[in-house]
Design an enzyme around this catalytic site. Structure first.
Site, PDB file in Angstrom:
ATOM      1  N   GLY A  99       0.812  -1.225   0.000  1.00  0.00           N
ATOM      2  CA  GLY A  99       0.000   0.000   0.000  1.00  0.00           C
ATOM      3  C   GLY A  99       0.838   1.263   0.000  1.00  0.00           C
ATOM      4  N   ALA A 104       4.719   2.089  -8.398  1.00  0.00           N
ATOM      5  CA  ALA A 104       4.747   3.426  -9.019  1.00  0.00           C
ATOM      6  C   ALA A 104       6.101   4.088  -8.776  1.00  0.00           C
ATOM      7  CB  ALA A 104       3.627   4.291  -8.456  1.00  0.00           C
ATOM      8  N   ASP A 146      -1.597   6.916  -7.441  1.00  0.00           N
ATOM      9  CA  ASP A 146      -0.252   6.506  -7.006  1.00  0.00           C
ATOM     10  C   ASP A 146       0.828   7.153  -7.878  1.00  0.00           C
ATOM     11  OD1 ASP A 146      -1.527   4.832  -5.246  1.00  0.00           O
ATOM     12  OD2 ASP A 146      -0.247   3.104  -5.676  1.00  0.00           O
TER      13      ASP A 146
HETATM   14  O1  PMV Z   1      -2.245  -0.291  -2.434  1.00  0.00           O
HETATM   15  P1  PMV Z   1      -1.816   0.770  -3.367  1.00  0.00           P
HETATM   16  O2  PMV Z   1      -0.667   1.551  -2.916  1.00  0.00           O
HETATM   17  O3  PMV Z   1      -1.610   0.245  -4.740  1.00  0.00           O
HETATM   18  O4  PMV Z   1      -3.042   1.830  -3.447  1.00  0.00           O
HETATM   19  C1  PMV Z   1      -4.179   1.522  -4.181  1.00  0.00           C
HETATM   20  C2  PMV Z   1      -5.179   2.640  -4.095  1.00  0.00           C
HETATM   21  C3  PMV Z   1      -6.552   2.225  -4.622  1.00  0.00           C
HETATM   22  O5  PMV Z   1      -7.420   3.357  -4.449  1.00  0.00           O
HETATM   23  C4  PMV Z   1      -7.117   1.073  -3.824  1.00  0.00           C
HETATM   24  C5  PMV Z   1      -6.487   1.840  -6.083  1.00  0.00           C
HETATM   25  C6  PMV Z   1      -6.260   2.999  -7.037  1.00  0.00           C
HETATM   26  O6  PMV Z   1      -5.872   2.730  -8.166  1.00  0.00           O
HETATM   27  O7  PMV Z   1      -6.507   4.160  -6.667  1.00  0.00           O
END
Ligand code: PMV
Length: 307
Positions: A99, A104, A146
């Site tokens: 998360g 990215a 991201d």
């Molecule tokens: O878990 P991460 O860092 O890839 O964050 C994803 C964020 C979401 O809102 C769940 C997906 C998105 O593309 O915005």
């Protein structure tokens, strides 16, 4: 030799609903970074990748469909380079599938290092667009938050819109003290994102209503941030966690950390990112910071970062 880096990121509020057009707020974690180094390779070697933190070494010729092979080719094409013999070393301090935007950040560092190698500086919007195209191809339906927060490296308000997202720098009225607790559970973003999509397709009314509630809370969080009302911000983060639980992306490990942070005096706590694992954040004060960090460790956090 050219090198570049890019930060990890934290979504303060609005994850998941942001995929469906609601606003979200995110900030870079500038102390935790991914790094890319580019140097000339042997003639005819093409693009060779060395990525010890990903546990991988590969060449673009052998693995043309590797996401980072494709991203490097797309970036070089944008930079006007057709064939290049390059050795690219990628390193990252950002835990993957947690998360914190490790994908990215690695992609952004790669694009920046290639641009530096060619002697061009790409504006953040162009770096973000290259990384977004790559994430879209390999991760389904990313909102774009991201790659945007990582490329701009500043706190942003983000709304997914067509043809281009709305990106606004954020005003923060008082210093924030945040702790990030890692549940230690790795969860690929596309899994919870895909599950939410299936549920939304099966019951759009319910999920649209949940996303609306998230969106309203993000609007209020922006105002609380601007006026420096961190108590109100804390309650909004708690409300966001409750909605994320209803959306179905929380987990027992994350909820244990969230509860421990609140019991130790955090003003608010929630999971951050895609969920099912990865990290949570706690809004604390300089006075409660140490006790909340201690409580997070005692509740099973494998890593606690101060922001
Ligand atoms: O878990 P991460 O860092 O890839 O964050 C994803 C964020 C979401 O809102 C769940 C997906 C998105 O593309 O915005």
């Amino acid at each position: 030799m050219s090198s570049a880096s890019a930060p990890a990121k934290l979504i303060l509020c609005g994850e998941h609903a942001v995929v469906y057009g609601r606003p979200a707020i995110a900030a870079p974690l500038s102390d935790v970074r991914a790094y890319a180094r580019v140097k000339p390779g042997q003639a005819g070697s093409g693009l060779r990748f060395i990525a010890p933190d990903l546990g991988e070494n590969w060449s673009a010729a052998e693995q043309p469909a590797h996401p980072l092979s494709e991203l490097a080719r797309a970036a070089l094409a944008r930079l006007g380079v057709e064939d290049a013999d390059l050795t690219i070393t990628l390193r990252s301090d950002i835990p993957i599938a947690s998360g914190m935007g490790s994908g990215a950040a690695i992609g952004t560092a790669l694009v920046r290092a290639l641009a530096a190698h060619v002697g061009l500086a790409l504006p953040p919007a162009e770096v973000a667009a290259l990384v977004y195209a790559s994430e879209r191809r390999f991760h389904g339906t990313p909102s774009g938050i991201d790659n945007t927060v990582v490329a701009y490296e500043q706190a942003i308000w983000f709304e997914r819109r067509e043809p281009a997202p709305l990106i606004e720098p954020l005003t923060i009225g008082a210093p924030l003290t945040l702790l990030v607790g890692d549940s230690g559970v790795r969860s690929a973003t596309r899994l919870p994102v895909g599950a939410v999509r299936e549920r939304w397709q099966a019951d759009p009314r319910r999920y649209e209503a949940l996303f609306d509630q998230v969106g309203e809370l993000v609007v209020r969080a922006r105002a609380a941030l601007a006026s420096g009302d961190i108590r109100l911000l804390g309650t909004l983060l708690d409300a966001n966690q409750a909605l994320l639980e209803q959306i179905g992306v929380s987990s027992p490990e994350l909820e244990r950390l969230v509860a421990a942070a609140r019991a130790a005096g955090a003003l608010g706590a929630k999971l951050s990112g895609a969920g099912w694992g990865g990290v949570m954040l706690a809004l604390v004060t300089p006075e409660t910071r140490d006790s909340v960090a201690e409580a997070l460790r005692a509740a099973g956090a494998t890593r606690v970062l101060g922001v």
